[in-house]
Design an enzyme around this catalytic site. Structure first.
Site, PDB file in Angstrom:
ATOM      1  N   CYS A 224      -1.602  -4.784  54.042  1.00 36.47           N
ATOM      2  CA  CYS A 224      -0.174  -4.802  54.152  1.00 36.47           C
ATOM      3  C   CYS A 224       0.025  -5.261  55.503  1.00 36.47           C
ATOM      4  O   CYS A 224      -0.267  -4.755  56.672  1.00 36.47           O
ATOM      5  CB  CYS A 224       0.466  -3.641  53.735  1.00 36.47           C
TER       6      CYS A 224
ATOM      7  N   ARG B 149      -3.627  -9.773  56.060  1.00 34.93           N
ATOM      8  CA  ARG B 149      -3.669  -8.536  55.932  1.00 34.93           C
ATOM      9  C   ARG B 149      -3.412  -8.131  54.421  1.00 34.93           C
ATOM     10  O   ARG B 149      -3.607  -6.838  53.902  1.00 34.93           O
ATOM     11  CB  ARG B 149      -2.616  -7.907  56.682  1.00 34.93           C
TER      12      ARG B 149
ATOM     13  N   TRP C  63      -0.670  -5.413  50.055  1.00 33.55           N
ATOM     14  CA  TRP C  63      -1.983  -5.289  49.318  1.00 33.55           C
ATOM     15  C   TRP C  63      -1.729  -4.062  48.577  1.00 33.55           C
ATOM     16  O   TRP C  63      -1.653  -3.025  49.126  1.00 33.55           O
ATOM     17  CB  TRP C  63      -3.041  -5.009  50.190  1.00 33.55           C
TER      18      TRP C  63
ATOM     19  N   ASN D  23       3.169   0.590  54.867  1.00 29.46           N
ATOM     20  CA  ASN D  23       1.686   0.300  54.854  1.00 29.46           C
ATOM     21  C   ASN D  23       1.018   1.551  54.774  1.00 29.46           C
ATOM     22  O   ASN D  23       1.119   2.476  55.607  1.00 29.46           O
ATOM     23  CB  ASN D  23       1.441  -0.602  55.825  1.00 29.46           C
ATOM     24  N   GLY D  24       0.066   2.003  53.923  1.00 36.61           N
ATOM     25  CA  GLY D  24      -0.582   3.078  53.717  1.00 36.61           C
ATOM     26  C   GLY D  24      -0.427   3.653  52.368  1.00 36.61           C
ATOM     27  O   GLY D  24      -0.059   2.997  51.475  1.00 36.61           O
TER      28      GLY D  24
ATOM     29  N   GLU E 117     -25.980  -9.753  54.232  1.00 35.18           N
ATOM     30  CA  GLU E 117     -24.696 -10.295  54.941  1.00 35.18           C
ATOM     31  C   GLU E 117     -24.443 -11.530  54.064  1.00 35.18           C
ATOM     32  O   GLU E 117     -23.256 -11.898  53.511  1.00 35.18           O
ATOM     33  CB  GLU E 117     -24.676 -10.467  56.174  1.00 35.18           C
TER      34      GLU E 117
ATOM     35  N   LYS F  41     -21.033 -12.397  51.820  1.00 38.59           N
ATOM     36  CA  LYS F  41     -20.188 -13.496  51.854  1.00 38.59           C
ATOM     37  C   LYS F  41     -20.014 -14.109  50.678  1.00 38.59           C
ATOM     38  O   LYS F  41     -18.810 -14.880  50.495  1.00 38.59           O
ATOM     39  CB  LYS F  41     -20.792 -14.381  52.929  1.00 38.59           C
TER      40      LYS F  41
ATOM     41  N   GLU G  32     -17.564 -12.277  48.157  1.00 37.85           N
ATOM     42  CA  GLU G  32     -16.171 -12.244  48.540  1.00 37.85           C
ATOM     43  C   GLU G  32     -15.732 -13.356  48.598  1.00 37.85           C
ATOM     44  O   GLU G  32     -14.480 -13.374  48.343  1.00 37.85           O
ATOM     45  CB  GLU G  32     -16.108 -11.441  49.719  1.00 37.85           C
TER      46      GLU G  32
ATOM     47  N   HIS H 262     -41.196  -4.266  43.673  1.00 38.96           N
ATOM     48  CA  HIS H 262     -40.881  -2.996  43.143  1.00 38.96           C
ATOM     49  C   HIS H 262     -39.593  -2.960  42.011  1.00 38.96           C
ATOM     50  O   HIS H 262     -39.017  -1.833  41.677  1.00 38.96           O
ATOM     51  CB  HIS H 262     -40.442  -1.959  44.201  1.00 38.96           C
TER      52      HIS H 262
ATOM     53  N   LYS I  90      -7.524  -8.100  54.991  1.00 39.36           N
ATOM     54  CA  LYS I  90      -8.663  -7.940  56.271  1.00 39.36           C
ATOM     55  C   LYS I  90      -8.752  -6.672  56.851  1.00 39.36           C
ATOM     56  O   LYS I  90      -9.833  -6.426  57.291  1.00 39.36           O
ATOM     57  CB  LYS I  90      -7.807  -9.015  57.430  1.00 39.36           C
TER      58      LYS I  90
HETATM   59  O1  M6R Z   1     -12.194  -4.149  60.504  1.00 38.53           O
HETATM   60  P1  M6R Z   1     -13.888  -3.850  60.308  1.00 38.53           P
HETATM   61  O2  M6R Z   1     -14.720  -4.413  61.037  1.00 38.53           O
HETATM   62  O3  M6R Z   1     -13.737  -2.037  60.451  1.00 38.53           O
HETATM   63  O4  M6R Z   1     -13.725  -4.053  58.646  1.00 38.53           O
HETATM   64  C1  M6R Z   1     -14.771  -3.787  58.039  1.00 38.53           C
HETATM   65  C2  M6R Z   1     -15.029  -4.538  56.830  1.00 38.53           C
HETATM   66  O5  M6R Z   1     -14.066  -4.338  55.845  1.00 38.53           O
HETATM   67  C3  M6R Z   1     -15.306  -5.786  56.779  1.00 38.53           C
HETATM   68  O6  M6R Z   1     -16.457  -6.266  57.527  1.00 38.53           O
HETATM   69  C4  M6R Z   1     -15.355  -6.790  55.468  1.00 38.53           C
HETATM   70  O7  M6R Z   1     -16.454  -6.345  54.780  1.00 38.53           O
HETATM   71  C5  M6R Z   1     -15.281  -8.143  55.648  1.00 38.53           C
HETATM   72  N1  M6R Z   1     -14.301  -8.490  54.687  1.00 38.53           N
HETATM   73  C6  M6R Z   1     -16.486  -8.927  55.145  1.00 38.53           C
HETATM   74  O8  M6R Z   1     -16.626 -10.435  55.560  1.00 38.53           O
END
Ligand code: M6R
Length: 613
Positions: free
Chosen positions: A2, A27, A75, A101-102, A484, A488, A491, A507, A608
């Protein structure tokens, strides 16, 4: 999670708020809404979907001119992302508008209380109850700030609440607990937002609010108190980046811009921290030398991409400092009764500095007597503020939901810390740490070289766009790189993707290999002891029909005959290879998502900054 904006001053509130929401849309983008105060009335508009939907409606049916307004991008947590659940939420008589927000954890109890008093709730949100509680409180409180303080005392959970009242044309009031809120201090105008990006084109003077505080904004004043009305002194600071840093700057996507910015982000994070002799100095590491000498265990807590940077850090920390290092998902950490002592250093890694899982993990660690070092990209955010020490990464604002430049700079910051520890404590390999520090100083240039390979990576994406699944393999620091790469792709391209430690393949996961399955393999430099083992792993998957895309150092011809595609990486020590090996994987997933027609910067279901647990 949010985005929140508030404005009071001589400009058109609507324009300022919409502009701020545009910058904060990363956000949350399930719905958007606005409220302005106009001639003793609240005027409000809200719309499901992206901000553009709301903007379309505003251009066909404009809202009134006003000097006071609030806005929200959502969000969704409580209630589906539809028009009704979008914020702002209004009191029954329409005199109060609230954005939030929250998560209000005692919302069910408060909702039942309101229902028993005959209040009709229109939405499924936890936010709406605040509008009704405020409305009731206004009958006994002296004014809106006082009413908000009283209501805030009754709420549990995490909240930033921003409120306007029909009878207060030049007033915006907000309360904060465990959710971000920053004030922008202007000349005859003031701003509120979840993030400075919302008001950076108007002012660079900011005030970060602390926990359990209420802020009262008028055009001339910013007054901060606790929830009981006691005055609180605040610290004003200047934001170091400008509005252009939060714009696309000629790129089609924020993610593409942020990938391209990585050499600079890494160089900025290293700036002034390694001298010509390879000695590391860390500003902000305000931990006593005696304490540093006493550390006997390091625990890294983080989420998502930041967690992967922590996994990479573990290799460097243990190798250079010989201090045992554990890496833990922040969301799991405090629920398993971890062993923490005053001699344990907890490192909390977070780009945003607001991730609730990480924040709760570090708070728990401090309660147990451990000290916390934050590695963070957002100045003044909650995680560094509540830590004993901080190493800031200098990646600049990261707007795309997928983390790229923050990841590389987190690795750099962790490495700087490991080297610093190796150099400052006795009995560790200081010479090797110094040598690698000098190597680290060359990495920005090497990342630049990798960026030249992106055309080839895009071609590979075109060939693989119809794949159902993609696997990523690596060993040692290549394993988190593989994780990673898979994260990527999940997501951004909404594809099944998995990262594995290549040695683990036999395994179980090797059963997944079938004809034509794309498998990316991160190969360490030929000088590394794992090099030949991973070359064998490539052969094993290829023998079973996999299409292999091999990331290998320039000049390493040992993989040529087993690779369907080769992505070349500049020479660097094995421990530093993640800084170059990750970049093609970022480009690959960005291109896959683009080819599939998905929204790269704002992938579905994500936000984000994850400020709920
Ligand atoms: O703001 P932060 O680094 O704490 O966020 C952690 C994760 O939410 C963040 O890295 C998320 O996994 C990304 N969207 C990945 O690309």
């Amino acid at each position: 999670m949010c985005g929140i904006v508030g404005y009071v001053g001589p400009r058109q509130a609507l324009e300022v708020v919409v502009d701020g929401l545009r910058r904060l849309e990363y956000r949350g983008y399930d719905s958007a809404g606005i409220a302005v105060v106009n001639q003793g009335k609240i005027e409000s508009r809200k719309k499901a979907g992206k901000l553009a939907n709301l903007e379309d409606e505003l251009s066909s049916e404009p809202m009134s001119m006003s000097s006071t307004g609030i806005g929200h991008t959502r969000w969704a947590t409580h209630g589906a992302p539809n028009d009704v659940n979008a914020h702002p939420h209004l009191s029954e008589d329409g005199s109060i508008a609230v954005i939030h927000n929250g998560i209000i954890e005692n919302f069910a109890t408060l909702r039942d209380e309101l229902r028993s008093q005959g209040v009709e709730l229109l939405s499924q949100t936890d936010t709406e109850i605040v509008a009704h509680l405020l409305s009731a409180q206004m009958k006994v409180s002296e004014n809106l700030p006082d009413a908000l303080r009283q209501v805030a005392q009754r709420l549990t959970g995490a909240f930033t609440l921003v409120v306007v009242h029909a009878d207060s044309p030049d007033l915006v009031v907000a309360a904060r607990r465990n959710s971000p809120l920053v004030v922008g201090r202007g000349d005859g105008e003031n701003f509120l937002a979840s993030d400075v990006a919302a008001f950076i084109s108007f002012t660079r003077n900011a005030i970060e609010l602390g926990q359990d505080q209420v802020v009262v904004l008028t055009p001339q004043d910013v007054l901060v108190t606790d929830f009981f009305g006691n005055h609180v002194d605040v610290l004003e600071y200047e934001v170091t980046w400008d509005a252009a840093a939060a714009e696309k700057g000629g790129f089609d996507l924020f993610m593409l811009k942020e990938i391209a910015e990585q050499p600079k982000a890494v160089a900025d994070t290293l700036l002034g921290r390694i001298d010509d002799s390879g000695t590391v100095t860390l500003d902000g590491l305000e931990l006593e030398p005696e304490y540093l000498a006493s550390i006997d265990k390091i625990v890294i807590v983080a989420c998502g991409t930041a967690y992967h940077s922590g996994m990479i850090a573990k290799y460097a920390i243990e190798h250079w400092t010989r201090i045992a290092c554990e890496v833990e998902l922040a969301s799991e950490f405090r629920y398993r009764d971890p062993i923490l002592r005053p001699s344990t250093l907890v490192i909390a890694i977070s780009q945003s500095g607001e991730t609730m899982d990480t924040l709760m993990a570090m708070r728990y660690a401090r309660e147990q007597g451990a000290k916390v070092l934050a590695i963070c990209n957002s100045n003044g955010s909650t995680i560094p503020r509540e830590s004993d020490a901080v190493i800031y990464t200098h990646a600049g604002p990261e707007i795309a939901v997928a983390s790229t430049k923050a990841f590389l700079t987190q690795i750099v910051a962790c490495y700087l810390f490991a080297m610093f520890m190796a150099q400052s404590r006795g009995g560790v390999d200081k010479a090797a740490a110094r040598e690698i520090a000098l190597e680290l100083a060359t990495m920005a240039h090497k990342i630049d070289l990798v960026l030249d390979t992106v055309v080839g990576v895009r071609e590979i994406a075109k060939e693989l766009v119809d794949a159902n699944s993609v696997l990523f393999l690596g060993r040692s620091v290549g394993f988190p790189v593989a994780l990673e790469g898979a994260l990527k792709l999940k997501e951004l391209a909404y594809m099944h993707a998995e990262g594995f430690a290549a040695g683990e393949l036999k395994h179980g996961p090797i059963a997944l290999i079938e004809d034509g399955l794309p498998v990316f393999v991160v190969v360490p430099p030929p000088t590394d002891e794992l090099h030949d083992k991973i070359v064998s792993n490539i052969q094993e998957v290829r023998a079973r029909g996999a299409k292999t895309i091999v990331l290998a150092e320039e000049g390493d011809s040992s993989i040529d005959e087993f690779a369907d595609h080769i992505i070349r990486l500049p020479k660097c020590p094995a421990l530093l290879q993640p800084l170059v090996a990750t970049v093609p994987l970022q480009v690959f997933s960005c291109e896959m998502a683009t080819l599939k027609g998905f929204d790269v910067d704002q992938p579905r279901n994500l936000a984000k900054s994850v400020t709920v647990e």
